[in-house]
Design a protein around this motif. Sequence first.
Motif, PDB file in Angstrom:
ATOM      1  N   LYS A  20       0.834  -1.192   0.000  1.00 42.39           N
ATOM      2  CA  LYS A  20       0.000   0.000   0.000  1.00 42.39           C
ATOM      3  C   LYS A  20       0.875   1.250   0.000  1.00 42.39           C
ATOM      4  O   LYS A  20       1.934   1.285   0.635  1.00 42.39           O
ATOM      5  CB  LYS A  20      -0.907   0.013   1.231  1.00 42.39           C
ATOM      6  N   PRO A  25      -4.367   6.678  -2.275  1.00 36.82           N
ATOM      7  CA  PRO A  25      -4.148   5.864  -3.475  1.00 36.82           C
ATOM      8  C   PRO A  25      -4.707   6.499  -4.747  1.00 36.82           C
ATOM      9  O   PRO A  25      -5.769   7.131  -4.740  1.00 36.82           O
ATOM     10  CB  PRO A  25      -4.881   4.557  -3.155  1.00 36.82           C
ATOM     11  N   ALA A  50       3.441   0.531  -5.475  1.00 38.11           N
ATOM     12  CA  ALA A  50       2.899   1.192  -4.284  1.00 38.11           C
ATOM     13  C   ALA A  50       3.591   2.533  -4.053  1.00 38.11           C
ATOM     14  O   ALA A  50       2.949   3.521  -3.668  1.00 38.11           O
ATOM     15  CB  ALA A  50       3.052   0.290  -3.066  1.00 38.11           C
ATOM     16  N   VAL A  55      -2.351   0.960  -4.641  1.00 39.02           N
ATOM     17  CA  VAL A  55      -2.504  -0.261  -3.846  1.00 39.02           C
ATOM     18  C   VAL A  55      -2.278  -1.436  -4.793  1.00 39.02           C
ATOM     19  O   VAL A  55      -2.939  -1.548  -5.823  1.00 39.02           O
ATOM     20  CB  VAL A  55      -3.916  -0.352  -3.237  1.00 39.02           C
TER      21      VAL A  55
END
Length: 220
Positions: A20, A25, A50, A55
């Motif tokens: 992540k 994101p 990431a 993500v």
Amino acid sequence: MAQSISINTRHGRISGYQAKPHVSPRGAIILVHEIFGVNHYIRAQADRFANYGYVTVAPALFDRVHPGTELGYDDEAVAKGRAIAEELGFNGALDGVRGAYDLLEAEHRVAVIGYCWGGSVAYLANTRLGLPSVSYYGGRTVPLLGERPKAPLLLHFGEDDPIIPPEDVQKHRDALPDAEIHVWPGAGHGFDCNQRADYNAEVSQQALQRTLLFLQKNLR
């Protein structure tokens, strides 16, 4: 932040690697491995995407038939990986991709990126699941070209790839007039993978920039 995760599919649970971003994101990526499983290279790729704000989930597709498969790149690993991929089949692979999509789609727009065997899986994620897809040197896609894309599609090939000769690249151009296709000079098969002899750092970076532009455009 990276961690191992469990992914529910229509045929049971498989594992996966999730990375992540540390910022809000931009979207999500399903990262489809080569015939070598979710190994060091694939985990590093997930971490890299990431870092660019996505993500990223790399489902361990081989778990359905051989849990925990993680291979290197020698001849024995190639033979083993090919056998597992054949046993799993594309339908089994797509089952895992669909499970990863179900995990992500509620909160993110999702694209698929795949390498080698995974590049052909990414193509099918486009034609069968309707997901924007990026295929790196998908050497098994020619027999699948009768299936029409349902979403934006980006294909990367190496000009010096002995597995995907120029005539096969041309078949992609002929069958996929709306796809974005790049053939990279001086690049062989697996040019993006720093574990392979054909790794080409310059081309890898150039292809990455094309891929990031594709994601920026199609996951907005």
